[in-house]
Design a protein around this motif. Sequence first.
Motif, PDB file in Angstrom:
ATOM      1  N   LYS A  53      -8.107   0.133  -0.269  1.00 52.43           N
ATOM      2  CA  LYS A  53      -6.668   0.422  -0.390  1.00 52.43           C
ATOM      3  C   LYS A  53      -6.094   0.045  -1.754  1.00 52.43           C
ATOM      4  O   LYS A  53      -4.935   0.351  -2.040  1.00 52.43           O
ATOM      5  N   VAL A  58       0.818  -1.208   0.000  1.00 54.24           N
ATOM      6  CA  VAL A  58       0.000   0.000   0.000  1.00 54.24           C
ATOM      7  C   VAL A  58       0.853   1.259   0.000  1.00 54.24           C
ATOM      8  O   VAL A  58       0.440   2.296  -0.501  1.00 54.24           O
ATOM      9  N   ASP A  59       2.058   1.161   0.531  1.00 57.39           N
ATOM     10  CA  ASP A  59       2.903   2.358   0.666  1.00 57.39           C
ATOM     11  C   ASP A  59       4.377   1.955   0.597  1.00 57.39           C
ATOM     12  O   ASP A  59       4.996   1.693   1.609  1.00 57.39           O
ATOM     13  N   ASP A  95      -4.395   2.797  -3.838  1.00 61.08           N
ATOM     14  CA  ASP A  95      -3.071   3.163  -3.325  1.00 61.08           C
ATOM     15  C   ASP A  95      -2.008   2.158  -3.767  1.00 61.08           C
ATOM     16  O   ASP A  95      -0.895   2.531  -4.132  1.00 61.08           O
ATOM     17  N   LYS A 137      -1.314   2.858  -7.458  1.00 60.01           N
ATOM     18  CA  LYS A 137      -0.504   4.081  -7.623  1.00 60.01           C
ATOM     19  C   LYS A 137       0.959   3.796  -7.310  1.00 60.01           C
ATOM     20  O   LYS A 137       1.855   4.263  -8.015  1.00 60.01           O
ATOM     21  N   ASN A 138       1.208   3.032  -6.256  1.00 62.47           N
ATOM     22  CA  ASN A 138       2.581   2.696  -5.887  1.00 62.47           C
ATOM     23  C   ASN A 138       3.255   1.836  -6.947  1.00 62.47           C
ATOM     24  O   ASN A 138       4.421   2.062  -7.291  1.00 62.47           O
TER      25      ASN A 138
END
Length: 183
Positions: free
Chosen positions: A44, A20-21, A47, A50-51
């Motif tokens: 999530k 997620v990050d 996200d 996008k990552n």
Amino acid sequence: MLEVARANHPEIAFYQGDAVDFTLAEPVDVVFSNAVLHWIDREKQPDVLKNVYRALKNGGQFVFKMGGRGNNARIHAALAEAFARRALEYRMPFYFPTIGEYAALLEKAGFKVEYALMFDRPTELSGEDGLADWIRMFVRTPFEGAEGMEEIVREAVNGLRGELFHDGKWYADYVRLRMKAVK
């Protein structure tokens, strides 16, 4: 698993991070994921995408396999029924999208979807208690705070014997979604 991967392929850099990050020092050609994305909540998923998009070079590929719509539907339905008989709520702990649903998320993140396939993949489970062991290992979240886990598991397993037990073996009713998207 990372230790084994590093030992078997010392020429490749392996990183551990949160899907997620995460960030990488520099963009890569390919991001591969096997049976990870369905563990991440639907909310999530943008996200994550996008990552992954940020981690790829232009023209880079995101290739993955995850549980698709209907994955283990019989198992989750049997568990939900056993929960309901006890006036408990069964919370689905996984995200199993359709091709269209996930393609839309990929496109919204900027990807071009080049390949998508949804297919049934009945999967043999090990041992006489294969299904019960599988539930205990993979379906933990709904049981948090609920009493009588073993009773619920046994009830679900007994109810599924006619559908998922063949020739002395248990099978999980897996449905897999396999996709390739390009940045």
